[in-house]
Write a protein that holds these residues in place. Structure first.
Motif, PDB file in Angstrom:
ATOM      1  N   ASN A  31       0.799  -1.234   0.000  1.00 52.37           N
ATOM      2  CA  ASN A  31       0.000   0.000   0.000  1.00 52.37           C
ATOM      3  C   ASN A  31       0.832   1.285   0.000  1.00 52.37           C
ATOM      4  OD1 ASN A  31      -2.585  -1.385   0.128  1.00 52.37           O
ATOM      5  ND2 ASN A  31      -2.028  -1.899   2.235  1.00 52.37           N
ATOM      6  N   ILE A  32       2.099   1.213  -0.438  1.00 47.45           N
ATOM      7  CA  ILE A  32       2.894   2.442  -0.527  1.00 47.45           C
ATOM      8  C   ILE A  32       2.296   3.405  -1.570  1.00 47.45           C
ATOM      9  CG2 ILE A  32       4.429   1.554  -2.321  1.00 47.45           C
ATOM     10  CD1 ILE A  32       5.428   3.829   0.621  1.00 47.45           C
ATOM     11  N   SER A  33       1.486   2.849  -2.465  1.00 50.13           N
ATOM     12  CA  SER A  33       0.841   3.698  -3.462  1.00 50.13           C
ATOM     13  C   SER A  33      -0.177   4.649  -2.841  1.00 50.13           C
ATOM     14  CB  SER A  33       0.139   2.843  -4.525  1.00 50.13           C
ATOM     15  OG  SER A  33       1.069   2.240  -5.388  1.00 50.13           O
ATOM     16  N   ALA A  34      -0.680   4.290  -1.658  1.00 46.82           N
ATOM     17  CA  ALA A  34      -1.702   5.141  -1.035  1.00 46.82           C
ATOM     18  C   ALA A  34      -1.189   6.550  -0.762  1.00 46.82           C
ATOM     19  CB  ALA A  34      -2.231   4.480   0.231  1.00 46.82           C
TER      20      ALA A  34
ATOM     21  N   TRP B 228       1.407   7.933  -1.949  1.00 44.35           N
ATOM     22  CA  TRP B 228       1.894   8.500  -3.200  1.00 44.35           C
ATOM     23  C   TRP B 228       0.733   9.066  -4.023  1.00 44.35           C
ATOM     24  CZ3 TRP B 228       5.475  10.741  -5.682  1.00 44.35           C
ATOM     25  CH2 TRP B 228       5.562  10.718  -7.073  1.00 44.35           C
ATOM     26  N   CYS B 229      -0.357   8.304  -4.160  1.00 46.70           N
ATOM     27  CA  CYS B 229      -1.530   8.797  -4.897  1.00 46.70           C
ATOM     28  C   CYS B 229      -2.182   9.958  -4.173  1.00 46.70           C
ATOM     29  CB  CYS B 229      -2.537   7.668  -5.097  1.00 46.70           C
ATOM     30  SG  CYS B 229      -1.981   6.378  -6.222  1.00 46.70           S
ATOM     31  N   TYR B 230      -2.274   9.853  -2.852  1.00 46.81           N
ATOM     32  CA  TYR B 230      -2.849  10.961  -2.084  1.00 46.81           C
ATOM     33  C   TYR B 230      -2.013  12.230  -2.264  1.00 46.81           C
ATOM     34  CZ  TYR B 230      -5.542   7.339   0.375  1.00 46.81           C
ATOM     35  OH  TYR B 230      -6.370   6.288   0.688  1.00 46.81           O
ATOM     36  N   SER B 231      -0.685  12.083  -2.312  1.00 52.60           N
ATOM     37  CA  SER B 231       0.194  13.244  -2.483  1.00 52.60           C
ATOM     38  C   SER B 231       0.012  13.869  -3.862  1.00 52.60           C
ATOM     39  CB  SER B 231       1.652  12.833  -2.289  1.00 52.60           C
ATOM     40  OG  SER B 231       1.872  12.354  -0.984  1.00 52.60           O
ATOM     41  N   LEU B 232      -0.083  13.021  -4.873  1.00 52.74           N
ATOM     42  CA  LEU B 232      -0.315  13.548  -6.219  1.00 52.74           C
ATOM     43  C   LEU B 232      -1.648  14.291  -6.296  1.00 52.74           C
ATOM     44  CD1 LEU B 232       0.867  10.573  -8.471  1.00 52.74           C
ATOM     45  CD2 LEU B 232       1.978  12.797  -8.222  1.00 52.74           C
ATOM     46  N   LEU B 233      -2.675  13.718  -5.686  1.00 53.50           N
ATOM     47  CA  LEU B 233      -3.985  14.355  -5.704  1.00 53.50           C
ATOM     48  C   LEU B 233      -3.954  15.685  -4.952  1.00 53.50           C
ATOM     49  CD1 LEU B 233      -6.802  13.814  -6.803  1.00 53.50           C
ATOM     50  CD2 LEU B 233      -7.395  12.744  -4.627  1.00 53.50           C
ATOM     51  N   THR B 234      -3.241  15.718  -3.824  1.00 56.11           N
ATOM     52  CA  THR B 234      -3.123  16.956  -3.054  1.00 56.11           C
ATOM     53  C   THR B 234      -2.332  18.002  -3.830  1.00 56.11           C
ATOM     54  OG1 THR B 234      -3.190  15.678  -0.994  1.00 56.11           O
ATOM     55  CG2 THR B 234      -2.366  17.938  -0.866  1.00 56.11           C
ATOM     56  N   ALA B 235      -1.239  17.577  -4.490  1.00 54.30           N
ATOM     57  CA  ALA B 235      -0.473  18.510  -5.318  1.00 54.30           C
ATOM     58  C   ALA B 235      -1.324  19.051  -6.465  1.00 54.30           C
ATOM     59  CB  ALA B 235       0.774  17.823  -5.858  1.00 54.30           C
ATOM     60  N   PHE B 236      -2.169  18.190  -7.025  1.00 54.72           N
ATOM     61  CA  PHE B 236      -3.081  18.626  -8.083  1.00 54.72           C
ATOM     62  C   PHE B 236      -4.026  19.699  -7.547  1.00 54.72           C
ATOM     63  CE2 PHE B 236      -7.356  18.084  -9.901  1.00 54.72           C
ATOM     64  CZ  PHE B 236      -7.106  18.467 -11.221  1.00 54.72           C
ATOM     65  N   CYS B 237      -4.519  19.508  -6.331  1.00 56.50           N
ATOM     66  CA  CYS B 237      -5.420  20.500  -5.729  1.00 56.50           C
ATOM     67  C   CYS B 237      -4.718  21.844  -5.586  1.00 56.50           C
ATOM     68  CB  CYS B 237      -5.881  20.027  -4.357  1.00 56.50           C
ATOM     69  SG  CYS B 237      -6.843  18.516  -4.376  1.00 56.50           S
ATOM     70  N   GLY B 238      -3.482  21.797  -5.055  1.00 55.18           N
ATOM     71  CA  GLY B 238      -2.731  23.034  -4.918  1.00 55.18           C
ATOM     72  C   GLY B 238      -2.468  23.698  -6.257  1.00 55.18           C
ATOM     73  N   SER B 239      -2.187  22.894  -7.274  1.00 55.53           N
ATOM     74  CA  SER B 239      -1.952  23.443  -8.613  1.00 55.53           C
ATOM     75  C   SER B 239      -3.203  24.114  -9.161  1.00 55.53           C
ATOM     76  CB  SER B 239      -1.496  22.335  -9.565  1.00 55.53           C
ATOM     77  OG  SER B 239      -0.261  21.802  -9.155  1.00 55.53           O
ATOM     78  N   CYS B 240      -4.367  23.540  -8.863  1.00 62.48           N
ATOM     79  CA  CYS B 240      -5.624  24.159  -9.307  1.00 62.48           C
ATOM     80  C   CYS B 240      -5.760  25.570  -8.737  1.00 62.48           C
ATOM     81  CB  CYS B 240      -6.811  23.310  -8.880  1.00 62.48           C
ATOM     82  SG  CYS B 240      -6.912  21.707  -9.687  1.00 62.48           S
TER      83      CYS B 240
ATOM     84  N   TRP C 223       2.452  11.548   4.515  1.00 60.33           N
ATOM     85  CA  TRP C 223       3.509  10.538   4.600  1.00 60.33           C
ATOM     86  C   TRP C 223       3.800  10.161   6.048  1.00 60.33           C
ATOM     87  CZ3 TRP C 223       5.423   7.576   0.865  1.00 60.33           C
ATOM     88  CH2 TRP C 223       5.201   7.943  -0.458  1.00 60.33           C
ATOM     89  N   LEU C 224       3.730  11.139   6.925  1.00 65.57           N
ATOM     90  CA  LEU C 224       3.962  10.841   8.343  1.00 65.57           C
ATOM     91  C   LEU C 224       2.882   9.910   8.887  1.00 65.57           C
ATOM     92  CD1 LEU C 224       5.463  11.335  11.003  1.00 65.57           C
ATOM     93  CD2 LEU C 224       4.044  13.379  11.340  1.00 65.57           C
ATOM     94  N   LEU C 225       1.642  10.179   8.564  1.00 71.19           N
ATOM     95  CA  LEU C 225       0.548   9.326   9.032  1.00 71.19           C
ATOM     96  C   LEU C 225       0.661   7.915   8.460  1.00 71.19           C
ATOM     97  CD1 LEU C 225      -2.438  11.850   8.760  1.00 71.19           C
ATOM     98  CD2 LEU C 225      -1.448  10.920  10.863  1.00 71.19           C
ATOM     99  N   PHE C 226       1.114   7.795   7.215  1.00 69.74           N
ATOM    100  CA  PHE C 226       1.270   6.462   6.634  1.00 69.74           C
ATOM    101  C   PHE C 226       2.369   5.679   7.363  1.00 69.74           C
ATOM    102  CE2 PHE C 226       3.245   3.500   3.604  1.00 69.74           C
ATOM    103  CZ  PHE C 226       2.147   2.737   3.268  1.00 69.74           C
ATOM    104  N   LEU C 227       3.450   6.358   7.730  1.00 65.14           N
ATOM    105  CA  LEU C 227       4.522   5.675   8.464  1.00 65.14           C
ATOM    106  C   LEU C 227       4.048   5.205   9.830  1.00 65.14           C
ATOM    107  CD1 LEU C 227       7.549   8.021   7.614  1.00 65.14           C
ATOM    108  CD2 LEU C 227       7.064   5.740   6.684  1.00 65.14           C
ATOM    109  N   LEU C 228       3.108   5.930  10.419  1.00 65.92           N
ATOM    110  CA  LEU C 228       2.601   5.555  11.738  1.00 65.92           C
ATOM    111  C   LEU C 228       1.505   4.487  11.663  1.00 65.92           C
ATOM    112  CD1 LEU C 228       2.360   9.118  13.359  1.00 65.92           C
ATOM    113  CD2 LEU C 228       4.107   7.355  13.795  1.00 65.92           C
ATOM    114  N   ALA C 229       0.854   4.358  10.488  1.00 65.30           N
ATOM    115  CA  ALA C 229      -0.271   3.436  10.352  1.00 65.30           C
ATOM    116  C   ALA C 229       0.215   2.009  10.120  1.00 65.30           C
ATOM    117  CB  ALA C 229      -1.176   3.874   9.200  1.00 65.30           C
ATOM    118  N   ASP C 230      -0.682   1.061  10.413  1.00 67.39           N
ATOM    119  CA  ASP C 230      -0.403  -0.367  10.192  1.00 67.39           C
ATOM    120  C   ASP C 230      -1.348  -0.856   9.093  1.00 67.39           C
ATOM    121  OD1 ASP C 230       0.450  -2.971  10.375  1.00 67.39           O
ATOM    122  OD2 ASP C 230      -0.782  -3.444  12.127  1.00 67.39           O
ATOM    123  N   VAL C 231      -0.806  -0.998   7.864  1.00 68.23           N
ATOM    124  CA  VAL C 231      -1.629  -1.375   6.705  1.00 68.23           C
ATOM    125  C   VAL C 231      -0.963  -2.537   5.971  1.00 68.23           C
ATOM    126  CG1 VAL C 231      -2.801   0.829   6.354  1.00 68.23           C
ATOM    127  CG2 VAL C 231      -0.485   0.531   5.489  1.00 68.23           C
TER     128      VAL C 231
END
Length: 404
Positions: free
Chosen positions: A74-77, A79-91, A127-135
């Motif tokens: 689930n490392i893609s989670a 990564w995809c969330y970051s891309l989506l957030t960057a897209f929001c900022g770009s908008c 990314w910090l929350l993902f490192l702390l989560a157990d998935v």
């Protein structure tokens, strides 16, 4: 029928919006490279690139491949969330830049810095929350609902959805205000409407995801909202956004080309007349652009009109103008018809006497050279020209005196 099964029948492949966004990026790329210093073009390029990346990396096949290559489930989670957030900022950056243009005021710079800092901070927290989560269990399609109640992952899912919804809400609001502004080009207005519709669909995407996640919190199962409804909404939204970016530029380009071709075609009657007078026309150029063909035709007409001016009968032009007015033509149309009559008379006079008398002086042709378009259009109505010419020639003595 169950909603999930119905939605699967109408699902949109992630590669369709990726292709549309890619086409938009390819269309804009030459201009972006050529005018790289333009912040608006950089913002458009960045947004389209991020939008393509979102759909490429959020497809289940790419998610599985990235997880396998990194060896982290689930490392893609993030990564995809970051891309989506960057897209929001770009908008938001794009709308700020687009709306304010090259404005470098303190307010504009502060707004850009605020957007960059907020959404960069959101990506870091994801990314910090993902490192702390157990998935440990890989989920390709339903990660949001599967881990909706998992500590830290729950907060990460909620954070990216809220950041995305906030950006879409602000962007949609700014676009709506902009659409209602006066003086907008029609192509730009339609492009803004499509962009606004795309961001509204993004809000529906966020709402579907949040309802599905909230249902998990209260022990209910509405996963189909996240896995079957949200993806096609996101795909349709991306298509509308891509078309919204393409439409103002493509529409304006097509309109300009159409105007050039229409102008070139409308000059044909006058060009044919000048070619008859000159005895030859323009040489054919195979690779000439429409703009170059129009320029060459305009130049040829003016070059032939200049020596032809010595044969113009100004008295006939005045009578033809009065005749056109008496026949009910408006002033602008009357001037064009009068000029057409005098040009036809000059061509015939040149054919009879190639060299005018030495005492003849060329009249001022400034207005005539600037009105070759209306004159050429008037030549398309030989019946109207014949009527004006017949009425203007009622007293031929005046015309003879003018030539003498």
């Amino acid at each position: 029928m169950e909603p999930a099964a119905t939605l699967r029948d109408f699902s949109i492949s992630f590669w369709i919006p990726t292709a549309v966004l890619g086409i938009a990026l390819v269309i804009k790329l030459p201009t972006i490279i050529r005018l790289w210093r333009d912040p608006l073009l950089r913002a458009v390029g960045g947004l389209l690139l991020l939008a393509c990346a979102v759909f490429v990396f959020c497809s289940p096949s790419t998610i599985a491949r990235v997880n396998r290559l990194t060896g982290v489930p689930n490392i893609s989670a993030p990564w995809c969330y970051s891309l989506l957030t960057a897209f929001c900022g770009s908008c938001l950056l794009l709308i700020i830049t687009w709306r304010n243009g090259p404005d470098r005021s303190a307010v504009t710079r502060r707004a850009r810095r605020r957007v960059l800092s907020v959404y960069s901070g959101v990506i870091a927290v994801l990314w910090l929350l993902f490192l702390l989560a157990d998935v440990p269990v890989e989920r390709l399609r339903d990660l949001d609902t599967y881990y909706a109640t998992t500590p830290f992952m729950r907060e990460e899912i909620l954070l990216y959805l809220c950041a995305h919804a906030l950006a879409c809400l602000i962007t949609a609001r700014l676009l709506w205000n902009w659409v209602r502004a006066e003086g907008l080009d029609a192509w730009l207005r339609w492009g803004l409407k499509l962009l606004g519709a795309g961001y509204v669909l993004n809000l529906i995407f966020d709402a579907a995801k949040l309802v599905a996640v909230g249902a998990r919190w209260v022990g209910r199962d509405l996963d189909w909202l996240s896995t079957d409804l949200a993806p096609p909404i996101a795909a349709l939204s991306a298509i509308l956004i891509a078309v919204g970016f393409i439409l103002p530029h493509a529409g304006q380009y097509a309109s300009d080309r159409w105007r050039v071709r229409v102008a070139h075609r409308q000059l044909r009657p006058l060009y044919v007349l000048m070619r008859t007078s000159a005895g030859e026309g323009l040489p054919f150029v195979l690779r000439a652009t429409p703009e170059l063909r129009l320029t060459r035709r305009e130049t040829f007409i003016r070059d032939v009109l200049l020596p032809l001016a010595r044969h113009l009968d100004t008295a006939l032009g005045a009578r033809a103008y009065e005749a056109a007015l008496s026949l009910g033509h408006p002033p602008e149309r009357a001037r064009a018809l009068a000029s057409a009559v005098t040009i036809l008379d000059a061509v015939e006079a040149k054919a009879r006497m190639p060299e005018p008398p030495a005492t003849a002086s060329a009249p001022d042709t400034t207005d005539l050279l600037q009105e070759i378009g209306p004159v050429s259009r008037a030549l398309r109505r030989p019946d109207e020209i014949a009527a004006v010419r017949a009425r203007a020639a009622a007293d031929p003595a005046e015309s003879v005196a003018a030539h003498e």
